[in-house]
Design a protein around this motif. Structure first.
Motif, PDB file in Angstrom:
ATOM      1  N   THR A  54     -21.116 -52.362 -18.936  1.00  0.00           N
ATOM      2  CA  THR A  54     -20.552 -53.466 -18.151  1.00  0.00           C
ATOM      3  C   THR A  54     -21.703 -54.386 -17.771  1.00  0.00           C
ATOM      4  OG1 THR A  54     -18.882 -51.971 -17.248  1.00  0.00           O
ATOM      5  CG2 THR A  54     -19.221 -54.043 -16.078  1.00  0.00           C
ATOM      6  N   ILE A  55     -21.495 -55.667 -18.009  1.00  0.00           N
ATOM      7  CA  ILE A  55     -22.594 -56.617 -17.834  1.00  0.00           C
ATOM      8  C   ILE A  55     -22.066 -57.854 -17.117  1.00  0.00           C
ATOM      9  CG2 ILE A  55     -22.238 -57.565 -20.154  1.00  0.00           C
ATOM     10  CD1 ILE A  55     -25.248 -57.568 -20.485  1.00  0.00           C
ATOM     11  N   VAL A  56     -22.831 -58.316 -16.134  1.00  0.00           N
ATOM     12  CA  VAL A  56     -22.463 -59.559 -15.444  1.00  0.00           C
ATOM     13  C   VAL A  56     -23.465 -60.629 -15.858  1.00  0.00           C
ATOM     14  CG1 VAL A  56     -22.289 -60.710 -13.188  1.00  0.00           C
ATOM     15  CG2 VAL A  56     -21.370 -58.404 -13.487  1.00  0.00           C
ATOM     16  N   VAL A  57     -22.942 -61.755 -16.318  1.00  0.00           N
ATOM     17  CA  VAL A  57     -23.794 -62.855 -16.776  1.00  0.00           C
ATOM     18  C   VAL A  57     -23.536 -64.048 -15.872  1.00  0.00           C
ATOM     19  CG1 VAL A  57     -24.300 -64.398 -18.702  1.00  0.00           C
ATOM     20  CG2 VAL A  57     -23.599 -62.023 -19.149  1.00  0.00           C
ATOM     21  N   LYS A  58     -24.613 -64.595 -15.305  1.00  0.00           N
ATOM     22  CA  LYS A  58     -24.454 -65.785 -14.466  1.00  0.00           C
ATOM     23  C   LYS A  58     -25.093 -66.971 -15.188  1.00  0.00           C
ATOM     24  CE  LYS A  58     -25.732 -69.000 -11.422  1.00  0.00           C
ATOM     25  NZ  LYS A  58     -26.890 -69.876 -11.212  1.00  0.00           N
ATOM     26  N   VAL A  59     -24.334 -68.039 -15.310  1.00  0.00           N
ATOM     27  CA  VAL A  59     -24.891 -69.237 -15.926  1.00  0.00           C
ATOM     28  C   VAL A  59     -24.875 -70.375 -14.909  1.00  0.00           C
ATOM     29  CG1 VAL A  59     -22.696 -69.935 -17.019  1.00  0.00           C
ATOM     30  CG2 VAL A  59     -24.860 -70.727 -17.973  1.00  0.00           C
ATOM     31  N   GLY A  60     -26.009 -71.067 -14.813  1.00  0.00           N
ATOM     32  CA  GLY A  60     -26.144 -72.158 -13.846  1.00  0.00           C
ATOM     33  C   GLY A  60     -25.676 -73.478 -14.418  1.00  0.00           C
ATOM     34  N   SER A  61     -25.387 -74.416 -13.522  1.00  0.00           N
ATOM     35  CA  SER A  61     -24.944 -75.748 -13.944  1.00  0.00           C
ATOM     36  C   SER A  61     -25.944 -76.362 -14.922  1.00  0.00           C
ATOM     37  CB  SER A  61     -24.842 -76.680 -12.746  1.00  0.00           C
ATOM     38  OG  SER A  61     -24.046 -76.108 -11.752  1.00  0.00           O
ATOM     39  N   SER A  62     -27.241 -76.129 -14.652  1.00  0.00           N
ATOM     40  CA  SER A  62     -28.265 -76.771 -15.481  1.00  0.00           C
ATOM     41  C   SER A  62     -28.192 -76.316 -16.936  1.00  0.00           C
ATOM     42  CB  SER A  62     -29.651 -76.477 -14.915  1.00  0.00           C
ATOM     43  OG  SER A  62     -29.866 -75.081 -14.872  1.00  0.00           O
ATOM     44  N   SER A  63     -27.599 -75.141 -17.198  1.00  0.00           N
ATOM     45  CA  SER A  63     -27.500 -74.647 -18.575  1.00  0.00           C
ATOM     46  C   SER A  63     -26.228 -75.098 -19.263  1.00  0.00           C
ATOM     47  CB  SER A  63     -27.520 -73.121 -18.587  1.00  0.00           C
ATOM     48  OG  SER A  63     -28.632 -72.670 -17.907  1.00  0.00           O
TER      49      SER A  63
ATOM     50  N   ALA B 152     -31.509 -55.176  -7.804  1.00  0.00           N
ATOM     51  CA  ALA B 152     -32.471 -54.064  -7.856  1.00  0.00           C
ATOM     52  C   ALA B 152     -32.138 -52.986  -6.828  1.00  0.00           C
ATOM     53  CB  ALA B 152     -33.887 -54.583  -7.650  1.00  0.00           C
ATOM     54  N   VAL B 153     -31.791 -53.418  -5.605  1.00  0.00           N
ATOM     55  CA  VAL B 153     -31.463 -52.406  -4.593  1.00  0.00           C
ATOM     56  C   VAL B 153     -30.087 -51.800  -4.829  1.00  0.00           C
ATOM     57  CG1 VAL B 153     -32.982 -53.381  -2.826  1.00  0.00           C
ATOM     58  CG2 VAL B 153     -30.571 -54.016  -2.837  1.00  0.00           C
ATOM     59  N   SER B 154     -29.330 -52.368  -5.750  1.00  0.00           N
ATOM     60  CA  SER B 154     -28.052 -51.759  -6.139  1.00  0.00           C
ATOM     61  C   SER B 154     -28.243 -50.867  -7.362  1.00  0.00           C
ATOM     62  CB  SER B 154     -27.031 -52.830  -6.521  1.00  0.00           C
ATOM     63  OG  SER B 154     -27.040 -53.902  -5.648  1.00  0.00           O
ATOM     64  N   GLY B 155     -29.482 -50.723  -7.830  1.00  0.00           N
ATOM     65  CA  GLY B 155     -29.736 -49.886  -9.001  1.00  0.00           C
ATOM     66  C   GLY B 155     -29.453 -50.583 -10.317  1.00  0.00           C
ATOM     67  N   ILE B 156     -29.430 -51.910 -10.308  1.00  0.00           N
ATOM     68  CA  ILE B 156     -29.053 -52.657 -11.518  1.00  0.00           C
ATOM     69  C   ILE B 156     -30.251 -53.477 -12.026  1.00  0.00           C
ATOM     70  CG2 ILE B 156     -27.486 -54.431 -12.456  1.00  0.00           C
ATOM     71  CD1 ILE B 156     -25.538 -53.686 -10.140  1.00  0.00           C
TER      72      ILE B 156
ATOM     73  N   SER C 220     -23.453 -63.590  -8.013  1.00  0.00           N
ATOM     74  CA  SER C 220     -23.433 -62.814  -9.262  1.00  0.00           C
ATOM     75  C   SER C 220     -23.984 -61.413  -9.048  1.00  0.00           C
ATOM     76  CB  SER C 220     -24.191 -63.540 -10.376  1.00  0.00           C
ATOM     77  OG  SER C 220     -25.579 -63.566 -10.099  1.00  0.00           O
ATOM     78  N   ALA C 221     -25.016 -61.290  -8.198  1.00  0.00           N
ATOM     79  CA  ALA C 221     -25.587 -59.967  -7.957  1.00  0.00           C
ATOM     80  C   ALA C 221     -24.600 -59.093  -7.189  1.00  0.00           C
ATOM     81  CB  ALA C 221     -26.892 -60.092  -7.185  1.00  0.00           C
ATOM     82  N   LEU C 222     -23.883 -59.704  -6.255  1.00  0.00           N
ATOM     83  CA  LEU C 222     -22.889 -58.942  -5.497  1.00  0.00           C
ATOM     84  C   LEU C 222     -21.728 -58.533  -6.397  1.00  0.00           C
ATOM     85  CD1 LEU C 222     -23.067 -61.142  -2.301  1.00  0.00           C
ATOM     86  CD2 LEU C 222     -23.785 -58.771  -2.464  1.00  0.00           C
ATOM     87  N   ILE C 223     -21.364 -59.404  -7.318  1.00  0.00           N
ATOM     88  CA  ILE C 223     -20.300 -59.057  -8.272  1.00  0.00           C
ATOM     89  C   ILE C 223     -20.769 -57.924  -9.187  1.00  0.00           C
ATOM     90  CG2 ILE C 223     -19.003 -59.896 -10.300  1.00  0.00           C
ATOM     91  CD1 ILE C 223     -17.876 -60.993  -7.721  1.00  0.00           C
ATOM     92  N   ALA C 224     -22.045 -57.971  -9.590  1.00  0.00           N
ATOM     93  CA  ALA C 224     -22.577 -56.906 -10.454  1.00  0.00           C
ATOM     94  C   ALA C 224     -22.437 -55.567  -9.737  1.00  0.00           C
ATOM     95  CB  ALA C 224     -24.036 -57.180 -10.797  1.00  0.00           C
ATOM     96  N   ASN C 225     -22.716 -55.595  -8.442  1.00  0.00           N
ATOM     97  CA  ASN C 225     -22.584 -54.386  -7.657  1.00  0.00           C
ATOM     98  C   ASN C 225     -21.130 -53.945  -7.564  1.00  0.00           C
ATOM     99  OD1 ASN C 225     -22.290 -52.994  -4.928  1.00  0.00           O
ATOM    100  ND2 ASN C 225     -24.466 -52.884  -5.430  1.00  0.00           N
ATOM    101  N   LEU C 226     -20.264 -54.920  -7.330  1.00  0.00           N
ATOM    102  CA  LEU C 226     -18.836 -54.642  -7.120  1.00  0.00           C
ATOM    103  C   LEU C 226     -18.172 -54.047  -8.369  1.00  0.00           C
ATOM    104  CD1 LEU C 226     -16.621 -56.762  -4.998  1.00  0.00           C
ATOM    105  CD2 LEU C 226     -15.906 -56.698  -7.332  1.00  0.00           C
ATOM    106  N   VAL C 227     -18.556 -54.524  -9.560  1.00  0.00           N
ATOM    107  CA  VAL C 227     -17.944 -53.985 -10.795  1.00  0.00           C
ATOM    108  C   VAL C 227     -18.769 -52.833 -11.370  1.00  0.00           C
ATOM    109  CG1 VAL C 227     -16.769 -56.138 -11.415  1.00  0.00           C
ATOM    110  CG2 VAL C 227     -19.026 -55.681 -12.375  1.00  0.00           C
ATOM    111  N   ARG C 228     -19.760 -52.377 -10.597  1.00  0.00           N
ATOM    112  CA  ARG C 228     -20.639 -51.294 -11.023  1.00  0.00           C
ATOM    113  C   ARG C 228     -21.261 -51.596 -12.388  1.00  0.00           C
ATOM    114  NH1 ARG C 228     -16.166 -49.713  -8.477  1.00  0.00           N
ATOM    115  NH2 ARG C 228     -14.985 -49.779 -10.417  1.00  0.00           N
TER     116      ARG C 228
END
Ligand SMILES: Nc1ncnc2c1ncn2[C@@H]1O[C@H](COP(=O)(O)OP(=O)(O)O)[C@@H](O)[C@H]1O
Ligand SMILES: N[C@@H](CCC(=O)OP(=O)(O)O)C(=O)O
Length: 377
Positions: free
Chosen positions: A18-27, A237-241, A165-173
């Motif tokens: 499971t992977i969370v990808v965050k893309v910024g407006s600039s990209s 990092a503190v979520s182990g990800i 995005s980091a909080l979502i990464a944590n939420l979806v494990r």
């Protein structure tokens, strides 16, 4: 937990289910600031590869405001909040329509979720988001998340999507977080500064950043710059990800574990997800000051904050809002979600549970902040 090598971290990213990808407006935009469909298509193609190989992919995409300002006839990103919110309402639909087409080419469905920090720190909403995301992923859908810009209140909005995005990464494990931006990596200083060098590996994002200078956004459309990306890498990092940070055109190689961008090792085994939301999702609305006994109990880690140990309350907040818990000398001890509105608390201060029940009624015989809703800082 011993520090893994860079190669190990990259391998774990490549192996992530499971992977969370965050893309910024600039990209996602042209130099003018308007949305660039070719960039969006290329990103969708890279994510589709991972999805089609069986990966569960969540996309956190900025770009609603960038997608909306051209169609509304503005020549740059609006600066005032009300116009930004209106622009996002127009742009979000346009952005999703583009993603639907782009992923549709690969036979992949997308689903939109718009989140405000305010909603999701409440336990019931948090669980709703979690359940919906889990179900979407089970169904093979790529959820596309953005902050609900049109509704988010100015004081507690994320603003950028990096922390979200980091909080979502944590939420979806998730097993990996990928931050895509307009620079290929973290540099020792903003890349415009002569002599700045690429950082390939950050083994401990909590304390190893002393010699790195970061600044805010370098583009016309981005918001947080490197500051919020490092904050996101820290939350992950503190979520182990583990996190990889690179430019959007490197998305494919980054997810395959190739040596691009900057990787950040996890620094801790996975913690409780909801506690992280309390700790990071929103700015506290007020403060409850506690006496020395309550401070010691809270520092011990397993105690709720009882009214008996509370001395003062400051700020204007509702039950469920985040608050600081401070010692008598003003030190922040913890963040927590208040169990009562701020105006209910003064009459409760210093009273034990029996007194609260007797004088104020059984509905007051509860902690000011329950230990499940308290995170030490
Ligand atoms: N030390 C650094 N290393 C790399 N980039 C940096 C650094 N400090 C500041 N930046 C800036 O951060 C920008 C990326 O942030 P931002 O514009 O908010 O992007 P996004 O829209 O992807 O969130 C880069 O373009 C760069 O100018
Ligand atoms: N939610 C906003 C994000 C604003 C923004 O610029 O974020 P980012 O590019 O991630 O720094 C939008 O969709 O326009």
């Amino acid at each position: 937990m011993s520090t893994p090598s860079q190669a190990e971290v990259r391998r774990s990213i490549a192996a992530a289910g499971t992977i969370v990808v965050k893309v910024g407006s600039s990209s996602l935009t042209q130099p003018s600031g308007h949305l660039d469909p070719a960039k969006l298509d290329a990103l969708a193609a890279a994510l589709a590869q991972v999805r089609l190989m069986g990966g569960r992919v969540v996309l956190v995409s900025s770009g609603a405001i960038a997608a909306g300002f051209g169609p509304l006839g503005f020549d740059s990103r609006p600066a005032d909040v009300a116009t930004q919110q209106a622009t996002a309402a127009v742009g979000q639909g346009l952005l999703m329509a583009r993603y639907e087409t782009a992923f549709g080419r690969f036979g992949i469905r997308v689903g939109q979720i718009l989140i405000t920090a305010e909603d999701t720190i409440r336990a019931t909403q948090y669980r709703n988001v979690q359940r919906t995301l889990d179900r979407l992923l089970d169904l093979g859908v790529v959820p596309i998340i953005n902050e609900n810009d049109s509704l988010a209140s100015n004081e507690i909005r994320f603003g950028d999507n990096d922390r979200l995005s980091a909080l979502i990464a944590n939420l979806v494990r998730a097993e990996a977080l990928v931050l895509l931006t307009d620079v290929d990596a973290l540099y020792t200083a903003p890349p415009s500064q002569p002599g700045s060098r690429r950082v390939e590996y950050v083994p401990n994002v909590i304390d190893a950043l002393g010699d790195i200078t970061v600044s805010g956004s370098g583009s016309k459309v981005g918001t947080g710059g490197m500051v919020t990306k490092l904050e996101a890498a820290r939350v992950a990092a503190v979520s182990g990800i583990p996190t990889v940070l690179t430019c959007a055109s490197n998305a494919g190689p980054a997810m395959m574990g190739d040596p691009v961008g900057t990787v950040f090792a996890p620094v801790k085994a996975r913690g409780s997800s909801r506690r992280l939301w309390i700790g990071f999702a929103a700015e506290p609305r007020g403060t409850i000051m506690v006496d020395a006994g309550a401070a010691a109990a809270i520092r011990g880690g397993r105690a709720s904050l009882l009214a008996a140990g509370a001395l003062e309350v400051h700020g204007n907040f509702s039950a469920g809002d985040p608050v600081w818990v401070d010692s008598e000398d003003g030190e922040h001890l913890a963040r927590g979600l208040a169990g009562f509105d701020s105006e209910e608390i003064p009459q409760m201060l210093g009273r034990n549970t029996a007194q609260l029940k007797r004088f104020l009624g059984p509905e007051y015989a509860h902690p000011l902040v329950h230990r499940d809703n308290l995170v030490l800082v």
